[in-house]
Scaffold this active site. Structure first.
Site, PDB file in Angstrom:
ATOM      1  N   GLY A  10       0.835  -1.207   0.000  1.00  0.00           N
ATOM      2  CA  GLY A  10       0.000   0.000   0.000  1.00  0.00           C
ATOM      3  C   GLY A  10       0.863   1.248   0.000  1.00  0.00           C
ATOM      4  CE1 TYR A 153      -8.191  -0.137  10.492  1.00  0.00           C
ATOM      5  CE2 TYR A 153      -8.196   0.621  12.768  1.00  0.00           C
ATOM      6  CZ  TYR A 153      -7.643   0.634  11.499  1.00  0.00           C
ATOM      7  OH  TYR A 153      -6.525   1.400  11.257  1.00  0.00           O
TER       8      TYR A 153
END
Ligand code: NAP
Length: 244
Positions: A10, A153
């Site tokens: 990323g 998360y």
């Protein structure tokens, strides 16, 4: 830092982009992984070219084993080794726990946790062979203390920290260091759904009276790479918001 090869997952956008830039500017051979942000990856490559710095960009969805394998093989064939792995790729979601579907659970866990398992495994063969490696996982303060409406998360990030600590013990004898950086709130696209008022409310709770910058994370990454006696740690860069 010269002659070292690093992959940043990323790495085209947000925190990963800043890490990629700083490492490349410090003489590391940087391979930027991207999934959807091809244009951003190419833009970063061009930007650094103007500074006479050459980076490589490689597409792979790090939640998919076959794509990770292909990416790692490409890097090993071209550069012969991987010294540094920054597991930065991640996604967030915001929802009441009771409403989270199986599909959403799988999506968060696959993108945030399975991706770290998978990428680390694929890169480790070369690191173990060379008896050298530095792995840095980007987790979150929510993995440390939990977040309302971000439970999945938080689970994924707590899992990363547990993996970090376990791997530090398992891989220390191979001279491979594994650490986590657990950011607080950092100014990237990931917080674009927060209103100005919400950000101001958060700032009120932060002793250093500001949200974090991408450079705050990149500086710590550089320090961790230079260091050689820190392993198994979760370093939280959060302006004092969470103090354990
Ligand atoms: P961001 O700006 O939204 O960037 C997310 C990055 O993750 C993008 O580069 C994206 O790549 C990549 N990514 C997501 N899924 C991927 C996949 N399956 N394969 C490959 N790449 C993938 O977010 P950010 O703030 O920079 O976040 C970076 C990391 O820091 C994340 O792990 C996040 O959880 C963590 N973090 C952020 C904050 C914060 O406040 N910003 C706080 C704590 C922790 P593409 O665009 O190419 O798909």
């Amino acid at each position: 830092m010269l002659n070292r090869v690093a992959i940043i997952t990323g790495g085209a956008r947000g925190i990963g982009r800043e890490i990629s830039k700083v490492l490349a500017q410090n003489g590391i051979k940087v391979i930027v992984n991207y999934n959807k942000s091809k244009e951003m990856a190419e833009k970063l490559k061009q930007e650094l070219k103007k500074e006479s710095i050459s980076i490589d960009i490689v597409k792979a969805d790090v939640s998919k084993r076959n794509e990770v394998k292909e990416m790692v093989n490409y890097i090993l064939n071209k550069y012969g080794k991987i010294d540094i792995l920054i597991n930065n790729a991640g996604i967030s979601n915001y929802k009441l726990f009771i409403d989270v579907t199986d599909e959403e659970w799988n999506n968060i866990i696959n993108n945030n946790l399975y991706s770290v398992f998978c990428t680390t495994q694929e890169v480790l063969h070369s690191m173990i062979h060379n008896k050298n490696g530095c792995i840095i996982n980007i987790s979150s303060i929510w993995g440390m203390v939990g977040a309302s409406c971000e439970s999945i998360y938080s689970v994924s990030k707590a899992g990363i920290d547990a993996m970090t600590k376990s791997l530090a013990k398992e891989l220390g004898p191979c001279n491979i260091r594994v650490n986590s950086i657990a950011p607080g709130i950092i100014n990237t696209d990931m917080i674009s759904n927060f209103s100005k008022e919400e950000i101001n409310d958060i700032i009120q709770q932060i002793p250093l009276e500001r949200i974090g910058k991408k450079t705050d994370i990149a500086k710590c990454i550089k320090w961790l790479i230079d260091d050689d006696y820190t392993t198994g740690q979760v370093i939280s860069i959060n302006g004092g918001w969470i103090i354990n």
